[in-house]
Structures are given as structure tokens and as C-alpha cells.
Motif scaffolding. Structure first.
Motif, mmCIF file in Angstrom:
data_model
loop_
_atom_site.group_PDB
_atom_site.id
_atom_site.type_symbol
_atom_site.label_atom_id
_atom_site.label_comp_id
_atom_site.label_asym_id
_atom_site.label_seq_id
_atom_site.Cartn_x
_atom_site.Cartn_y
_atom_site.Cartn_z
ATOM 1 N N GLU A 6 -6.063 14.116 -157.077
ATOM 2 C CA GLU A 6 -5.616 15.451 -156.708
ATOM 3 C C GLU A 6 -6.798 16.333 -156.313
ATOM 4 O O GLU A 6 -6.736 17.085 -155.328
ATOM 5 C CB GLU A 6 -4.857 16.101 -157.863
ATOM 6 N N ALA A 7 -7.883 16.242 -157.082
ATOM 7 C CA ALA A 7 -9.068 17.047 -156.783
ATOM 8 C C ALA A 7 -9.638 16.705 -155.415
ATOM 9 O O ALA A 7 -9.978 17.600 -154.625
ATOM 10 C CB ALA A 7 -10.121 16.840 -157.865
ATOM 11 N N LEU A 8 -9.730 15.426 -155.106
ATOM 12 C CA LEU A 8 -10.278 15.015 -153.826
ATOM 13 C C LEU A 8 -9.376 15.445 -152.680
ATOM 14 O O LEU A 8 -9.853 15.930 -151.642
ATOM 15 C CB LEU A 8 -10.471 13.492 -153.814
ATOM 16 N N ALA A 9 -8.067 15.302 -152.860
ATOM 17 C CA ALA A 9 -7.125 15.715 -151.810
ATOM 18 C C ALA A 9 -7.210 17.215 -151.562
ATOM 19 O O ALA A 9 -7.187 17.671 -150.409
ATOM 20 C CB ALA A 9 -5.707 15.305 -152.193
ATOM 21 N N ARG A 10 -7.305 18.006 -152.624
ATOM 22 C CA ARG A 10 -7.410 19.453 -152.461
ATOM 23 C C ARG A 10 -8.699 19.841 -151.759
ATOM 24 O O ARG A 10 -8.722 20.751 -150.925
ATOM 25 C CB ARG A 10 -7.304 20.132 -153.826
ATOM 26 N N LEU A 11 -9.776 19.168 -152.084
ATOM 27 C CA LEU A 11 -11.047 19.457 -151.429
ATOM 28 C C LEU A 11 -10.972 19.175 -149.934
ATOM 29 O O LEU A 11 -11.336 20.010 -149.104
ATOM 30 C CB LEU A 11 -12.162 18.621 -152.069
ATOM 31 N N LEU A 12 -10.498 17.982 -149.569
ATOM 32 C CA LEU A 12 -10.477 17.591 -148.159
ATOM 33 C C LEU A 12 -9.478 18.412 -147.358
ATOM 34 O O LEU A 12 -9.665 18.619 -146.149
ATOM 35 C CB LEU A 12 -10.178 16.099 -148.031
ATOM 36 N N ALA A 13 -8.428 18.906 -148.018
ATOM 37 C CA ALA A 13 -7.437 19.720 -147.310
ATOM 38 C C ALA A 13 -8.030 21.041 -146.835
ATOM 39 O O ALA A 13 -7.520 21.648 -145.885
ATOM 40 C CB ALA A 13 -6.233 19.980 -148.209
ATOM 41 N N THR A 14 -9.116 21.478 -147.467
ATOM 42 C CA THR A 14 -9.742 22.755 -147.080
ATOM 43 C C THR A 14 -10.842 22.587 -146.046
ATOM 44 O O THR A 14 -11.392 23.586 -145.565
ATOM 45 C CB THR A 14 -10.333 23.453 -148.310
ATOM 46 N N ALA A 15 -11.187 21.349 -145.726
ATOM 47 C CA ALA A 15 -12.332 21.113 -144.835
ATOM 48 C C ALA A 15 -12.071 21.670 -143.439
ATOM 49 O O ALA A 15 -11.049 21.371 -142.820
ATOM 50 C CB ALA A 15 -12.627 19.618 -144.744
ATOM 51 N N VAL A 16 -12.987 22.493 -142.978
ATOM 52 C CA VAL A 16 -12.900 23.068 -141.632
ATOM 53 C C VAL A 16 -13.956 22.385 -140.771
ATOM 54 O O VAL A 16 -15.155 22.618 -140.953
ATOM 55 C CB VAL A 16 -13.135 24.586 -141.660
ATOM 56 N N PRO A 17 -13.572 21.505 -139.836
ATOM 57 C CA PRO A 17 -14.557 20.767 -139.049
ATOM 58 C C PRO A 17 -15.510 21.690 -138.293
ATOM 59 O O PRO A 17 -15.112 22.750 -137.797
ATOM 60 C CB PRO A 17 -13.709 19.921 -138.087
ATOM 61 N N VAL A 18 -16.753 21.288 -138.231
ATOM 62 C CA VAL A 18 -17.751 22.033 -137.465
ATOM 63 C C VAL A 18 -17.535 21.759 -135.976
ATOM 64 O O VAL A 18 -16.781 20.864 -135.596
ATOM 65 C CB VAL A 18 -19.176 21.619 -137.877
ATOM 66 N N GLY A 19 -18.201 22.511 -135.125
ATOM 67 C CA GLY A 19 -18.018 22.361 -133.689
ATOM 68 C C GLY A 19 -18.771 21.166 -133.117
ATOM 69 O O GLY A 19 -19.566 20.528 -133.795
ATOM 70 N N PRO A 20 -18.536 20.884 -131.818
ATOM 71 C CA PRO A 20 -19.174 19.737 -131.172
ATOM 72 C C PRO A 20 -20.490 20.103 -130.496
ATOM 73 O O PRO A 20 -20.799 21.277 -130.278
ATOM 74 C CB PRO A 20 -18.142 19.312 -130.139
ATOM 75 N N GLU A 21 -21.250 19.087 -130.167
ATOM 76 C CA GLU A 21 -22.439 19.218 -129.335
ATOM 77 C C GLU A 21 -22.620 17.918 -128.566
ATOM 78 O O GLU A 21 -22.110 16.876 -128.960
ATOM 79 C CB GLU A 21 -23.686 19.523 -130.169
ATOM 80 N N ARG A 22 -23.342 17.998 -127.458
ATOM 81 C CA ARG A 22 -23.569 16.803 -126.648
ATOM 82 C C ARG A 22 -24.954 16.248 -126.949
ATOM 83 O O ARG A 22 -25.934 16.993 -126.998
ATOM 84 C CB ARG A 22 -23.423 17.110 -125.156
ATOM 85 N N VAL A 23 -25.034 14.932 -127.157
ATOM 86 C CA VAL A 23 -26.311 14.289 -127.443
ATOM 87 C C VAL A 23 -26.466 13.067 -126.543
ATOM 88 O O VAL A 23 -25.486 12.481 -126.078
ATOM 89 C CB VAL A 23 -26.428 13.861 -128.923
ATOM 90 N N SER A 24 -27.707 12.687 -126.318
ATOM 91 C CA SER A 24 -27.970 11.471 -125.551
ATOM 92 C C SER A 24 -27.642 10.251 -126.404
ATOM 93 O O SER A 24 -27.585 10.337 -127.638
ATOM 94 C CB SER A 24 -29.433 11.420 -125.104
#
Length: 405
Positions: A6-24
């Protein structure tokens, strides 16, 4: 206390993905794709030979052999493409395009060549040793999907798809904040009772392996006001702040109130796991917008390492929008046994070996929460369910390989 799952599920449910960047592509290994990559052309883009030999038209080998064919022209990789004249053979090399008019390759060891003529006794199967256009990927097919972590093989595939760069999740910025008056840097002088700080090295190295950019802040003394200021500073520019120590209820545990004073809202505190029960999970809403996630780890080395493996690494992966944030589990046979109290899921440090064709996990004799040695020697965590009161030698249990976190 709340259950581990339950703790792990609650943690991951709040995760806000960071933005993208382009790399070689040179910098792409270990990064998480933020785009689908499709094949602009079929792969391979043309029919080609998978053997050194001779390109022929199978129709020219009708009836009963042996057959003799004059050799006309040559097809080599990257060279101009000849056309096969009817009733002839064309010398061809591995990777070379199939000449128009041919449909089959005869390996060079299956023919006898004399001058500009070859002889063969058996007719090859039509299409033998030819790799067809699109055999790997059809034109427009998705080759690499968003959320995939780029391995060397995936980077090589992106290169083969003619992509010099890829769009990936930027590296989450992680700030590590260790607290305690007793801490000193390794190799530095200290007062009696001081200890060289080691937790930040484990957390930083593990976070970098998971794809994060890591900052390690100066140690925080056991002072409430200074701890609150340190937390406020750490929140600036971070996607995740990881504190180590000071989250329990002792008189000198100042980090938990410091988090609250700095504007961190705690989602939960205390998880039913062993070791690592006093784990604080929360986040701070920034005035400029955005969210900073916060993990408050216990200070004992094994507890800090374990909780960061179980919670910090999946969160870092989720912040990158990784399609598989949780480490895979394997089934192992326990070598050694123990009795335990029920009520908390336990994660036992162990060494893996292969015996009788199966993975065997040898349980480390020292499972103390303060033992730095246990993670130095371990390469797996045996997962013991909360309601299981014993492990017997030979029991089969799930395990997490530390190399795959």
C-alpha cells in the motif's frame, strides 16, 4: 504502520514525471524514452545475402542437375548493384544487395568454381540465405516505445533507424540531506563518538544508477531551526529530496518537524517493513508551481539503504515515466533458515549462487539495521511476507536482485 504494498502504491500514485530533453545517442544509455521511435523505412531496407556465395535465379535450376552457370558480375556491400542476366550467377558477399533477377543464394562451399563458371550438384531451396526487406521491422512499425529504458542494444537499434538523437526524460534532480551531530566526512578528524557518514554514498550511487542527477548537501546538525532551513534550501531546484536520519520520535530527531516547517505535507510515516519502519513520505507544493517529492529515510545504514532501494528507486524511475518502475522479482531457494515475528514484511540481505540449476540465496548472518556490511556483501533481497513466521532451508521465495534495481 501501513503495509508495504500500500505504501509503495501510494508513493508511485503521486509521482509527477519530469519533462523531456533531447540527447545524442552517445549520452542515451540508461535514459528513458519520452517518445515512440518508428521505422521510417523497412528494416532491412532491401533484400540481401546472409552468406558469401553466388546469387542465382532458382528457375534456372529446374530439372535434374548437375548445373553449370557462368559467373557475371559481383555484388558487394555498399557497391553499385549489378543485374543478373538469365542463366548466369553473380558473385555475392555477406550483406550485399540481391541483384535484380535473382532470388536465391548458393553458399560458396556448395559449388565448384572453375575460371568464370560454377558447377553445383544440388539445387538450393528457392529463397535460401536471403534476408528479406522488412524481415526485422515493417515500414512505420514502432521499434522502441516511450517509457523504455535505453540499453546498449536499444541505442544501437535507434542508430540503425538513422536517429542521431532521441527524446528522453531529463534526469530528475535529487538532493540528499544527511542529519546528525555525530556525522563527519570519511577521513576527516572528529570528536569521540563521531562516525564517518556513509549513507549518502549509497543513496547517491544508487540514484545515479537509476538515472538521477544527484546533489549531496552539507550535513544537518540536530538543531530544529537549522534543519528546517536546510530542508527549505534542498527543496529549491530539486525533484526529490531524500533526508537520512532524524525521522523517528527521539529527542534529537529533528528532520520530521523540519520537513513540516519547510512546507512539506507528509502523506504517511511508518511502514510495516523490517528494517526501515520509520520512513516518511511526502511532498511540497512550490509557489512557482510544481511538486518536490520527499523521502525521509531512517538513519541506520541497512535501513536507509533498504528503504531507498524499495521506495527511492521506483520513485526515481516513475519520475522519468519509466514503463517498468518496479524491479523484477525472481524465485530463489533459501539456503539457511530463521524464525521471525509476523506483522511486517521483511527484506533479508542475501548472496546468490547457482546450485542444481537453480538460484540459491544464502541468507546473510547479520541482518542488523545498523550493519553497513550487509549491503556490501549482498546481491539480493529475499522478500518475506508479513504473515510468514519462519523460513526453512530449501523454501522457495521471491527475491529482488540488487543489480536490477
Amino acid at each position: 504502520m501501513i503495509p508495504f504494498d500500500e505504501a509503495l502504491a501510494r508513493l508511485l500514485a503521486t509521482a509527477v514525471p519530469v519533462g523531456p530533453e533531447r540527447v545524442s545517442l552517445d549520452d542515451a544509455v540508461g535514459r528513458v524514452l519520452a517518445e515512440d521511435i518508428a521505422a521510417a523505412d523497412a528494416m532491412p531496407a532491401f533484400d540481401y545475402s546472409s552468406m558469401d556465395g553466388y546469387a542465382v535465379a532458382s528457375a534456372d535450376l529446374a530439372g535434374s542437375g548437375p548445373w553449370k552457370l557462368p559467373v557475371r558480375g559481383e555484388s558487394a556491400a555498399g557497391r553499385p548493384l549489378p543485374v543478373l542476366d538469365p542463366g548466369t550467377a553473380c558473385r555475392i558477399f555477406t550483406g550485399a544487395r540481391l541483384p535484380p533477377g535473382s532470388d536465391t543464394i548458393v553458399p560458396q562451399e556448395d559449388v565448384a568454381r572453375s575460371g568464370d563458371e560454377i558447377a553445383l550438384r544440388e539445387a538450393p531451396r528457392a529463397g535460401a540465405w536471403v534476408r528479406r526487406r522488412g524481415a526485422d521491422l515493417a515500414e512505420g512499425a514502432v521499434a522502441l516505445r516511450r517509457g523504455a529504458r535505453l540499453t546498449p542494444g536499444k541505442v544501437a537499434l535507434a542508430a540503425a533507424l538513422d536517429r542521431p538523437s532521441v527524446l528522453v526524460a531529463r534526469r530528475p534532480v535529487i538532493t540528499v540531506l544527511c542529519s546528525g551531530d555525530e556525522l563527519r566526512a570519511p577521513g576527516s578528524p572528529g570528536l569521540a563518538g563521531s562516525v564517518p557518514e556513509s549513507n549518502s554514498y549509497f543513496v547517491a550511487a544508487t540514484a545515479r544508477a537509476a538515472g538521477a542527477a544527484v546533489r549531496v548537501a552539507p550535513f544537518v546538525p540536530d538543531d530544529a531551526a537549522r534543519a528546517a532551513q536546510a530542508v527549505s534550501t534542498a527543496l529549491r531546484g530539486s525533484d526529490l529530496v531524500v533526508t537520512v536520519g532524524g525521522v523517528s520520535v527521539g529527542d534529537h530527531d529533528v528532520v520530521r518537524p523540519a520537513l513540516e516547517a519547510a512546507g512539506v505535507t507528509l502523506d504517511f510515516w511508518r511502514v510495516a517493513i523490517k528494517p526501515g519502519k520509520p520512513l516518511a513520505v511526502g511532498r511540497a507544493e512550490l509557489s512557482r508551481g510544481g511538486v518536490v517529492h520527499v523521502l525521509g529515510l531512517p538513519g541506520n545504514p541497512a535501513s536507509a539503504s533498504l528503504t531507498f532501494v524499495l521506495f527511492g528507486v521506483p520513485l526515481i524511475r516513475a519520475l522519468q515515466d519509466d514503463a517498468a518502475p518496479l524491479p523484477p522479482r525472481v524465485v530463489v531457494r533459501a539456503a539457511g533458515g530463521l524464525r521471525r515475528q509476523t506483522g511486517r514484511a521483511e527484506f533479508l540481505r542475501a548472496r546468490l549462487e547457482v546450485s542444481g540449476g537453480e538460484l540459491v540465496a544464502r541468507i546473510a548472518p547479520n541482518q542488523a539495521s545498523g550493519a553497513v556490511t550487509s549491503f556490501a556483501d549482498a546481491d539480493a533481497l529475499i522478500v518475506v511476507p508479513a504473515d510468514q513466521d519462519r523460513i526453512d532451508d530449501g523454501d522457495r521465495l521471491q527475491a529482488i536482485r540488487l543489480a536490477e534495481i
